[in-house]
Design an enzyme around this catalytic site. Structure first.
Site, PDB file in Angstrom:
ATOM      1  N   LYS A   1      -5.191  -9.836 -13.962  1.00 25.26           N
ATOM      2  CA  LYS A   1      -6.385 -10.288 -13.259  1.00 25.26           C
ATOM      3  C   LYS A   1      -7.534  -9.323 -13.561  1.00 25.26           C
ATOM      4  CE  LYS A   1      -7.760 -11.362  -8.595  1.00 25.26           C
ATOM      5  NZ  LYS A   1      -7.475 -11.271  -7.192  1.00 25.26           N
TER       6      LYS A   1
ATOM      7  N   LYS B   1     -11.840  -3.830 -12.257  1.00 21.29           N
ATOM      8  CA  LYS B   1     -12.538  -2.646 -12.744  1.00 21.29           C
ATOM      9  C   LYS B   1     -11.548  -1.517 -13.020  1.00 21.29           C
ATOM     10  CE  LYS B   1     -16.967  -0.890 -11.480  1.00 21.29           C
ATOM     11  NZ  LYS B   1     -17.941  -0.780 -10.422  1.00 21.29           N
TER      12      LYS B   1
ATOM     13  N   LYS C   1       0.835  -1.213   0.000  1.00 25.56           N
ATOM     14  CA  LYS C   1       0.000   0.000   0.000  1.00 25.56           C
ATOM     15  C   LYS C   1       0.865   1.257   0.000  1.00 25.56           C
ATOM     16  CE  LYS C   1      -4.330  -1.140  -0.202  1.00 25.56           C
ATOM     17  NZ  LYS C   1      -4.405  -1.701  -1.535  1.00 25.56           N
TER      18      LYS C   1
END
Ligand code: SF4
Length: 329
Positions: free
Chosen positions: A196, A199, A115
């Site tokens: 993968k 969206k 992150k």
């Protein structure tokens, strides 16, 4: 509920309209688990805040996701479907659990390091405590089982360790160590044929797309790169269209593609048309149910509100025990 094998918890971030990858990777399993377990499914809007720049779409995305869940077969009469922020007790438990969690353990987690790399401009406090909030979600509802893919197993191990630390610190057994239910999560590759399905990468096919939109997306799918001309023989084993045929087409059609592709007996356009037809057929009943539900949005909000009420009931009972175990005045 008493004939069920135990309670399952799973949380999903409100990502709006779900795609085929979400369905095959999670929703399908959510639906199936209901037959054996008492299921608690949470849309984790608070978790989502750790990575969000704006909350503009948060409400709509939550609604769309709930709509997809229900249309796909999640049964709200049996399962608890709710929104994380509707149960404020989870924030309280998160705080208590954070007192038994060494900071270094959190900052060492590979997911936290990822992150930091992904959003160096927004390394917030919530991001560090993400796994603690996740643990609070699971144990608040005394869920004995959490379905996870192999890659998520370390998160659940973290939750188990946190529970042990809490119980040890306060000489209690009030929190239940959740067990992992390793589920096979198929890696669904997007229409780009490489990454993968996601969206954010715009390589997805929405469950709720119209048949025309679906066909258009399927026709955009990347195929065997060695098949440049119609007369070039192909290799279905390296083609993502074929991977989809394996899921959505009949064994006879699969076999036909497998044979004909290799000897250039079928062109990619026809092969994709066949896939689009089968995909649309598979999704037809889901889309009908979704369209029906969409006509009365209040039904969706009622489900979420009722789910929140049932979740708060369990949560408050757990918190009474937790406060007592800690020895809060
Ligand atoms: S015929 Fe079908 S399986 Fe073969 S390369 Fe084209 S799209 Fe892929």
């Amino acid at each position: 509920m008493s004939d069920k094998k135990g309670r399952v918890f799973s949380g999903a971030r409100p990502t709006g309209r779900q795609h085929i990858g979400n369905y095959l990777g999670a929703i399908k399993n959510y639906v199936a688990l209901q037959d054996e377990y008492e299921c608690v499914y949470c849309i984790v809007d608070v978790h989502a805040l750790t990575t969000m720049e704006t909350t503009e779409d948060l409400k709509q995305n939550t609604f769309e996701m709930a709509l997809d869940f229900l249309a796909a077969g999640i049964r709200p009469q049996e399962s608890i479907v709710f929104i994380q922020s509707h149960v404020p007790q989870v924030m309280e438990l998160h705080t208590y659990l954070s007192m038994v969690t060494p900071l270094g353990k959190l900052t060492d987690l590979p997911t936290f390091k990822d992150k930091i790399r992904q959003q160096p401009q927004n390394v917030n406090y919530g991001l560090v405590g993400y796994p603690v909030l996740m643990t609070a979600d699971i144990v608040l509802y005394k869920a004995g089982i959490v379905p996870v893919g192999v890659d998520q197993a370390p998160h659940l191990e973290f939750a188990r360790e946190t529970v042990r630390s809490f119980n040890y610190r306060y000489h209690t057994s009030v929190l239940i160590e959740p067990q992992m239910k390793i589920t096979e999560v198929p890696k669904v590759i997007g229409i780009d044929g490489v990454q993968k399905m996601s969206k954010s990468l715009d390589n997805h096919i929405e469950l709720a797309a119209t048949p025309e939109e679906t066909t258009k997306r399927v026709m955009m799918m990347v195929t065997d790169p060695a098949r440049i001309r119609r007369t070039d023989p192909g290799n279905p084993d390296v083609c993502n269209v074929y991977s989809f045929h394996k899921i959505f087409s009949s064994p006879e059609e699969m076999e036909m593609v497998n044979v004909e592709c290799r000897r250039a007996g079928i062109g990619c356009v026809d092969c994709k048309r066949l896939l689009a037809k089968n995909l649309n057929q598979t999704l037809e009943s889901f889309r009908q149910r979704r369209a029906e539900l969409e006509k009365s949005p209040d039904t969706i909000y009622d489900v979420l509100n009722e789910g929140g009420r049932r979740a708060r009931e369990i949560a408050e009972e757990t918190m009474r025990e937790v406060r007592q175990a800690i020895g809060l005045p």
